[in-house]
Design a protein around this motif. Structure first.
Motif, PDB file in Angstrom:
ATOM      1  N   THR A  41     -28.782  13.478  51.360  1.00 20.14           N
ATOM      2  CA  THR A  41     -28.885  13.635  52.810  1.00 20.14           C
ATOM      3  C   THR A  41     -30.156  12.968  53.302  1.00 20.14           C
ATOM      4  O   THR A  41     -31.253  13.269  52.815  1.00 20.14           O
ATOM      5  N   LEU A  42     -30.019  12.084  54.262  1.00 26.02           N
ATOM      6  CA  LEU A  42     -31.134  11.320  54.791  1.00 26.02           C
ATOM      7  C   LEU A  42     -31.540  11.844  56.162  1.00 26.02           C
ATOM      8  O   LEU A  42     -30.691  12.223  56.966  1.00 26.02           O
ATOM      9  N   ALA A  43     -32.847  11.857  56.402  1.00 30.26           N
ATOM     10  CA  ALA A  43     -33.383  12.158  57.726  1.00 30.26           C
ATOM     11  C   ALA A  43     -34.073  10.894  58.207  1.00 30.26           C
ATOM     12  O   ALA A  43     -35.260  10.674  57.923  1.00 30.26           O
ATOM     13  N   LEU A  80     -36.324   9.283  55.447  1.00 31.43           N
ATOM     14  CA  LEU A  80     -36.115   7.868  55.137  1.00 31.43           C
ATOM     15  C   LEU A  80     -36.866   7.024  56.160  1.00 31.43           C
ATOM     16  O   LEU A  80     -36.732   7.226  57.368  1.00 31.43           O
ATOM     17  N   ALA A  81     -37.668   6.076  55.658  1.00 30.51           N
ATOM     18  CA  ALA A  81     -38.384   5.152  56.542  1.00 30.51           C
ATOM     19  C   ALA A  81     -38.376   3.762  55.912  1.00 30.51           C
ATOM     20  O   ALA A  81     -38.631   3.609  54.709  1.00 30.51           O
ATOM     21  N   LEU A 126     -31.791   4.245  64.066  1.00 31.15           N
ATOM     22  CA  LEU A 126     -30.485   3.650  63.757  1.00 31.15           C
ATOM     23  C   LEU A 126     -30.619   2.562  62.692  1.00 31.15           C
ATOM     24  O   LEU A 126     -29.760   2.431  61.811  1.00 31.15           O
ATOM     25  N   ALA A 127     -31.706   1.797  62.756  1.00 24.22           N
ATOM     26  CA  ALA A 127     -31.935   0.767  61.738  1.00 24.22           C
ATOM     27  C   ALA A 127     -32.134   1.404  60.372  1.00 24.22           C
ATOM     28  O   ALA A 127     -31.629   0.898  59.353  1.00 24.22           O
ATOM     29  N   ALA A 128     -32.857   2.531  60.324  1.00 21.69           N
ATOM     30  CA  ALA A 128     -33.044   3.237  59.055  1.00 21.69           C
ATOM     31  C   ALA A 128     -31.714   3.763  58.531  1.00 21.69           C
ATOM     32  O   ALA A 128     -31.437   3.719  57.327  1.00 21.69           O
ATOM     33  N   LEU A 129     -30.880   4.237  59.452  1.00 21.53           N
ATOM     34  CA  LEU A 129     -29.567   4.750  59.065  1.00 21.53           C
ATOM     35  C   LEU A 129     -28.722   3.645  58.431  1.00 21.53           C
ATOM     36  O   LEU A 129     -28.088   3.833  57.381  1.00 21.53           O
ATOM     37  N   ARG A 130     -28.731   2.474  59.055  1.00 17.04           N
ATOM     38  CA  ARG A 130     -27.967   1.346  58.512  1.00 17.04           C
ATOM     39  C   ARG A 130     -28.540   0.891  57.177  1.00 17.04           C
ATOM     40  O   ARG A 130     -27.793   0.511  56.259  1.00 17.04           O
ATOM     41  N   ALA A 131     -29.860   0.939  57.060  1.00 14.64           N
ATOM     42  CA  ALA A 131     -30.486   0.576  55.789  1.00 14.64           C
ATOM     43  C   ALA A 131     -30.076   1.532  54.677  1.00 14.64           C
ATOM     44  O   ALA A 131     -29.981   1.130  53.515  1.00 14.64           O
ATOM     45  N   GLY A 132     -29.828   2.785  55.028  1.00 15.71           N
ATOM     46  CA  GLY A 132     -29.369   3.748  54.033  1.00 15.71           C
ATOM     47  C   GLY A 132     -28.050   3.336  53.421  1.00 15.71           C
ATOM     48  O   GLY A 132     -27.868   3.398  52.195  1.00 15.71           O
ATOM     49  N   ALA A 161     -26.523  10.086  69.226  1.00 22.36           N
ATOM     50  CA  ALA A 161     -26.278   8.675  68.919  1.00 22.36           C
ATOM     51  C   ALA A 161     -26.404   8.416  67.420  1.00 22.36           C
ATOM     52  O   ALA A 161     -25.633   7.639  66.844  1.00 22.36           O
ATOM     53  N   VAL A 162     -27.365   9.075  66.764  1.00 21.40           N
ATOM     54  CA  VAL A 162     -27.522   8.936  65.317  1.00 21.40           C
ATOM     55  C   VAL A 162     -26.291   9.485  64.604  1.00 21.40           C
ATOM     56  O   VAL A 162     -25.762   8.864  63.669  1.00 21.40           O
ATOM     57  N   ALA A 163     -25.815  10.643  65.032  1.00 22.03           N
ATOM     58  CA  ALA A 163     -24.624  11.235  64.416  1.00 22.03           C
ATOM     59  C   ALA A 163     -23.415  10.335  64.601  1.00 22.03           C
ATOM     60  O   ALA A 163     -22.610  10.144  63.675  1.00 22.03           O
ATOM     61  N   GLN A 164     -23.260   9.760  65.781  1.00 23.07           N
ATOM     62  CA  GLN A 164     -22.108   8.893  66.037  1.00 23.07           C
ATOM     63  C   GLN A 164     -22.185   7.604  65.219  1.00 23.07           C
ATOM     64  O   GLN A 164     -21.175   7.117  64.727  1.00 23.07           O
ATOM     65  N   GLU A 165     -23.401   7.059  65.047  1.00 26.11           N
ATOM     66  CA  GLU A 165     -23.546   5.861  64.229  1.00 26.11           C
ATOM     67  C   GLU A 165     -23.278   6.183  62.757  1.00 26.11           C
ATOM     68  O   GLU A 165     -22.653   5.388  62.046  1.00 26.11           O
ATOM     69  N   ALA A 166     -23.739   7.351  62.297  1.00 28.46           N
ATOM     70  CA  ALA A 166     -23.457   7.764  60.921  1.00 28.46           C
ATOM     71  C   ALA A 166     -21.954   7.920  60.711  1.00 28.46           C
ATOM     72  O   ALA A 166     -21.418   7.557  59.654  1.00 28.46           O
ATOM     73  N   ASP A 167     -21.266   8.441  61.706  1.00 27.51           N
ATOM     74  CA  ASP A 167     -19.808   8.571  61.650  1.00 27.51           C
ATOM     75  C   ASP A 167     -19.169   7.193  61.527  1.00 27.51           C
ATOM     76  O   ASP A 167     -18.290   6.966  60.688  1.00 27.51           O
ATOM     77  N   ARG A 168     -19.641   6.254  62.310  1.00 27.11           N
ATOM     78  CA  ARG A 168     -19.085   4.895  62.283  1.00 27.11           C
ATOM     79  C   ARG A 168     -19.350   4.215  60.945  1.00 27.11           C
ATOM     80  O   ARG A 168     -18.500   3.459  60.435  1.00 27.11           O
ATOM     81  N   LEU A 169     -20.518   4.489  60.357  1.00 31.14           N
ATOM     82  CA  LEU A 169     -20.907   3.848  59.106  1.00 31.14           C
ATOM     83  C   LEU A 169     -20.259   4.482  57.885  1.00 31.14           C
ATOM     84  O   LEU A 169     -20.389   3.957  56.775  1.00 31.14           O
TER      85      LEU A 169
END
Length: 350
Positions: A321-323, A224-225, A333-339, A20-28
Motif C-alpha cells: 500500500t502506497l501513500a 512514496l516520493a 498523481l505523478a508518484a502514483l503513476r511511478a508506483g 482525484a488520487v483514488a480515481q487515478e488509482a482506479d484507472r491505473l
C-alpha cells in the motif's frame, strides 16, 4: 504482488485531491484504496464517497476503530458498504491506542487481544446472517434476563465472505491476527526486518489455526516520493516518523517506538521520544536516523523503488500500500503513476 493506496484521514484540506488520487488509482488498476480514522473523519462515510465515484478498485478501512462501535454495528456497516460498492469492501479493524480509546470513546484499553478476538467472532457471526448470540468476557448477546432475543442481519452482503484485516504491531497481536484474520495491516515496515518483526509471528498464528500463509494478505503501508535527492525526500518524512516514534501514545505505551527498538534503533527511539514528549518536535525530527526513514518508505527513482518492491515481495508482502507524497495534486498523481511503473519494472506485476 498487488498495489494499494492509503488516503489517510479526510478533512485535512486535501479532500478534492484525495478523491482525484483514488480515481487515478482506479484507472491505473490499483487493487485497493484504504482510508483511516482517529478522532476526526470517520472511515465508512469516506469509503462510501470514494466507492460511489470509482469503478473497480476495492475500498478498505485502515482502520475502523474497535472502541468506536459495537461489533454488530460494524457488521451492519460492512455489509452495507459491500452491498453499495458492488462487493468491493474490505474490513480493517484495530483497537487504536489507550489515549484515543479512553480519552475519546470512554472505553477502557484493557485486554486488547481478548477484546479483538471476541469482536471478530461477533462481526463474522453477524455478517454470516446467523441469529446472533454470544457469551464472552467482553460481550454477552443478548443481554441476560432482559427482553433481548437473538436476531439476524436483515440485509445480504454482496459476498458471502468480506475480507477482514487487523492492524497489528506487537508480536502477540500479530500472532493472533494470523490466527483469526484474512490479512494484516502493517505500518513502518522494513523489508530487512519484516520476517523478525512481523511475518514469523503471523506465520505462527496461521499454523496455530492449522493454516499456511497461502491466501493471507500481508499489507504494509509505505509513503512514496519520487526524485533524485534521497536525503531531501527522506527529510519530508522526518516529522511523520518523529510523531509516531516519539509522540503516538504515552511513554510506556507507544507501539511504534517499541517497533523501532525491535528494528535495532533502541537508543535513537529513546532520544526521539524524549525530545518529542518534552515539546521539542523539531529536535525529535532531527534525531530520526536517515536509515530508519529510508527503510520504511519508498524513495528515489522508479528503478530504485522497483528494487525495494522486490525486497518487500521477497519478505512476504502480498499487497504493498502506497501513500503517494507531494506538495501538489500533480506531484501526488505523478508518484502514483511511478508506483505502477516501478511494479512493472520489478517484474512483480500480476
Amino acid at each position: 504482488m498487488r498495489l494499494g493506496i492509503n488516503l489517510g484521514y479526510w478533512g485535512a484540506g486535501m479532500d478534492g485531491d484525495n478523491l482525484a488520487v483514488a480515481q487515478e488509482a482506479d484507472r491505473l488498476g490499483y487493487d485497493v484504496c484504504w482510508a483511516a480514522e482517529a478522532y476526526g473523519s470517520d472511515v465508512p462515510t469516506v469509503l462510501a464517497w470514494v466507492a460511489a465515484q470509482t469503478e473497480s478498485i476495492d475500498v478498505g478501512s485502515a482502520i475502523m476503530q474497535i472502541p468506536a462501535r459495537q461489533p454488530a454495528m460494524t457488521a451492519m456497516t460492512a455489509a452495507t458498504l459491500d452491498s453499495l460498492s458492488g462487493g468491493r469492501f474490505r474490513l480493517g479493524l484495530g483497537v487504536s491506542g489507550p489515549q484515543v480509546s479512553e480519552g475519546w470513546y470512554g472505553v477502557k484499553f484493557d485486554k486488547p487481544l481478548a477484546r479483538t478476538r471476541e469482536y471478530v467472532d461477533i462481526v463474522r457471526k453477524a455478517m454470516s446472517r446467523e441469529r446472533l448470540s454470544y457469551e464472552g468476557e467482553h460481550w454477552t448477546l443478548p443481554l441476560p434476563d432482559g427482553p433481548g432475543k437473538p436476531i439476524k442481519l436483515t440485509i445480504h452482503p454482496q459476498r458471502e465472505h468480506i475480507p477482514l484485516y487487523i492492524a497489528a504491531i506487537g508480536p502477540k497481536n500479530l500472532e493472533q491476527t494470523g490466527e483469526i484474520a484474512d490479512g494484516a495491516l502493517l505500518i513502518f515496515p522494513s523489508a530487512e526486518h519484516l520476517e523478525d518483526t512481523a511475518v514469523k509471528h503471523l506465520r505462527a498464528g496461521r499454523e496455530k489455526a492449522g493454516k499456511t500463509m497461502e491466501g493471507f494478505d500481508v499489507c504494509p503501508t509505505l509513503p512514496l516520493a519520487i526524485g533524485d535527492d534521497i536525503n531531501g525526500l527522506a527529510d519530508m518524512f522526518r516529522p511523520y516518523t518523529a510523531l509516531y516514534v516519539g509522540g503516538m501514545g504515552s511513554r510506556k505505551q507507544n507501539f511504534y517506538n517499541q517497533l523501532a527498538q525491535r528494528m535495532g534503533y533502541e537508543k535513537e527511539a529513546a532520544e526521539i521520544q524524549d525530545k518529542y514528549l518534552a515539546g521539542d518536535k523539531a529536535g525529535a525530527a532531527a534525531a530520526v536516523p536517515h536509515q530508519l526513514i529510508d527503510q520504511t518508505t519508498l524513495l528515489g527513482s522508479v528503478e530504485r523503488i522497483a528494487e525495494r518492491m522486490q525486497a518487500y515481495a521477497a519478505a512476504g508482502v502480498t499487497t504493498l500500500t502506497l501513500a503517494p507524497a507531494g506538495f501538489t495534486l500533480e506531484e501526488r498523481l505523478a508518484a502514483l503513476r511511478a508506483g505502477t511503473d516501478a511494479l512493472e519494472h520489478s517484474g512483480l506485476a500480476a
